[in-house]
Design an enzyme around this catalytic site. Structure first.
Site, PDB file in Angstrom:
ATOM      1  CE  LYS A 218      15.584  13.881  62.781  1.00 36.98           C
ATOM      2  NZ  LYS A 218      15.619  14.729  63.999  1.00 36.98           N
ATOM      3  CB  SER A 295      12.620  17.034  63.069  1.00 37.95           C
ATOM      4  OG  SER A 295      13.762  16.740  63.858  1.00 37.95           O
ATOM      5  CB  SER A 319      13.577  16.390  67.075  1.00 35.17           C
ATOM      6  OG  SER A 319      13.358  17.701  66.623  1.00 35.17           O
TER       7      SER A 319
END
Length: 612
Positions: A218, A295, A319
């Site tokens: 990420k 996310s 997330s």
């Protein structure tokens, strides 16, 4: 602007009327104090969680809302109204006597030193040797085992795989619509790592089971030489020169880092909707006109699309687990502090854990066993017990007690509930006992978690909010404006609630090994045309998507989500298992059995077979 403002205020009249009705029966939250006795759950009737009132905003409506929210009128009238409508003022009506717990770090239990029947390396070897997907005649994701088989047999080398990945990454960027899973990648970097791995296989001196395995991280993590943008257009103006701890560990294990993955800007949402120029909206590989979840949006999309079998995300409010669920792959949120967050942007220091998103539970176990250990550069988890996979390969679930709060469990769409109830029956059929439990004060948990994560994010991002306000996405500005409404008293009371909730869980885990819930209350939502330009803000969906997530983040317990089926529309449905602190091994044991429940794995609409 005046007519638009008048129209916007008129849309709030029904909400204001609703609030007046609510207050007529309940009284002002500021005048009634509900006293909580230390250690005792509130004795009151249980009812399913309710969805809060909030319109879905996009386009000009979202622009207007953000403008008004950041004016004096918005701060004095509009946002306080929304705080009450969504029950975020709940903490102000509570009188909690427990001392606050600001960090959900839990000491490891002192247990007798019993040598495991099998070491972690033996268990991993058993996982690698076993075929995790019994549907060998149908589609199955390419996992770590598939890559290792190719390398060990000489069918493919890591260098050949890397060339395939580069070709696929180029195709992803040109496709319609673009997948937008990986937002930064470098051909030279990928090939350097792949060639080094190829040499190690040739010389029979591989570093780990991840040697030659493609992974992505990420964008919240520092990865040399990429820009540490964290989903924004204003951060990471220069290439990164230092790796995060997890990045270093992946390099040391021989993994091929194929790039950094897309994310919801600054981790402030659960859809993955990020319309800014560096990111754009990642597409769900199962249905490209639906969101991936967030996310860690690009991480889940990359794994589900076959670009890599392993991705690393962060999880402060689901997330890792929400996008893994929406994209039909496995997501593990470790115990708070289990995997180092050093080198990721410290957006919320009390709720965020790190975890892998993988094609299978076995792959998640392998990655977990490599990443989970104390990090002297990270202050939490320094005294954690050794990570083990004890009992993971047991033939059944005999002796395990699985807790279900059925009132809470059923707070989801009917289609999701039907599949998840059958999954519980499947686990029972494997010898587990299902025990009715009560999860106390879940509305308090919901509100307290929101207060903690938004307050900590607003605190950390305050300089950015002042300096880069107009460079932020509209929904980020809206969320940070809302966060400014929370007070120091709200934050302290929320952390007092954390003390209570952690105590309740300690009591529950004396009677059961795990707690079961659906992963997300609904399937992935649709992407609208306006979302591509301005993004969107949908508080009602955010609350629903986080419903089963927040307890794990708020208290720091580990959680695993596993795909178990599909909706009639073909979207993935997943199941969640939660365990006591540091007991990831029991999650993985149950997760392996949950994988057997899904009789078929459907191939995503967007899928790249790197090994073909």
């Amino acid at each position: 602007m005046a007519p638009l403002l008048l129209l916007f205020l008129l849309t709030l009249l029904p909400a204001a009327a609703y609030l007046c009705c609510v207050r007529r029966y309940t009284g002002s939250a500021g005048t009634v104090l509900y006293r909580r006795q230390p250690g005792r759950a509130e004795a009151r009737g249980r009812s399913p969680p309710r969805d809060p009132w909030a319109p879905r905003l996009c386009g000009s409506g979202l622009r207007l809302f953000v403008h008004v929210a950041n004016t004096a009128f918005g701060q004095i009238c509009l946002l306080p109204l929304l705080i009450r409508l969504n029950n975020f003022s709940l903490m102000r009506s509570l009188d909690i006597h427990e001392d606050p717990t600001f960090i959900p770090e839990v000491a490891a239990e002192v247990t007798e030193d019993k040598s495991e029947a099998k070491s972690t390396s033996d268990i991993i070897k058993q996982l690698i040797d076993a075929r995790s997907d019994s549907a060998s005649d149908g589609f199955s994701f390419r996992g770590i085992k598939d890559y290792l088989d190719c390398y060990r047999s000489g069918k493919l080398t890591p260098s050949q795989v890397a060339k395939n990945i580069i070709a696929m990454l180029e195709d992803c960027d040109k496709s319609t619509p673009p997948l937008r899973a990986i937002v930064q990648w470098d051909q030279e970097q990928i090939m350097l790592m792949a060639e080094a791995s190829t040499a190690r296989y040739r010389n029979k001196c591989t570093l780990s089971y991840l040697d030659g395995i493609p992974v992505c991280l990420k964008e919240e993590f520092k990865v040399v030489p990429y820009h540490h943008r964290v989903g924004t257009v204003y951060l990471g103006t220069e290439p990164e020169t230092e790796d995060a701890t997890v990045t270093k560990k992946l390099r040391e294990a021989g993994a091929i880092i194929i790039g950094v993955s897309n994310m919801h800007e600054l981790g402030t949402g659960t859809t993955g909707c990020n319309p800014n120029r560096y990111h754009k909206i990642p597409r769900n590989p199962y249905k490209p006109n639906h969101f991936t979840g967030g996310s860690s949006s690009g991480s889940a999309a990359a794994v589900a699309a076959g670009l890599c079998p392993v991705a690393i995300g962060t999880d402060g409010g689901g997330s890792v687990r929400i996008p893994a669920s929406f994209c039909g792959v496995v997501g593990l949120k470790g115990t708070f502090g289990r995997i180092s967050s050093q080198g990721s942007l410290p957006l919320s220091y009390s709720t965020v854990s790190v975890g892998p998103i993988c094609t299978s539970v076995a792959d998640a176990a392998i990655v977990y066993s490599i990443l989970a250990e104390p990090d002297p550069l990270y202050p939490y988890g320094l005294k954690q017990p050794k990570a083990t996979l004890s009992g993971m390969c047991a033939p059944d679930l005999k002796g395990l007690k699985l807790g279900v709060d059925w009132t809470f469990f059923k707070a989801c769409d009917a289609e999701v509930l039907s599949i998840c109830e059958k999954a519980v029956e499947h686990l029972q059929g494997l010898g587990a006992s299902v025990v009715d439990v009560s999860l106390p004060e879940m509305e308090e948990v919901r509100v307290a978690h929101v207060i903690c994560i938004l307050s900590e994010m607003r605190d950390f991002l305050q300089p950015d909010f002042n300096k880069h306000f107009h460079e932020m996405n509209l929904d980020t500005r809206a969320n940070l404006a809302l966060a400014s409404q929370f007070t120091a008293l709200d934050y302290i009371t929320a952390n007092r609630q954390r003390t209570r909730s952690m105590r309740f869980l300690r009591e529950i885990f004396t009677t059961v090994n795990c707690i079961l819930t659906p992963a997300v209350a609904s399937t992935a939502p649709r992407i609208y045309e306006s979302d591509l330009l301005t993004g969107s803000s949908d508080s009602s969906f955010t609350v629903r998507s986080m419903r089963f997530m927040q307890l794990g983040n708020f208290t720091g317990i580990p959680c695993l989500v596993v795909p178990i089926g599909y909706s009639t529309a073909g979207l993935p449905v997943s199941f969640q298992v939660m365990a006591k602190w540091w007991d990831e091994a029991v999650l993985l044991r149950i997760g392996l059995k949950l994988e057997q429940f899904r009789y078929q794995t459907k191939k995503p609409s967007i899928y790249y077979d790197i090994l073909a």
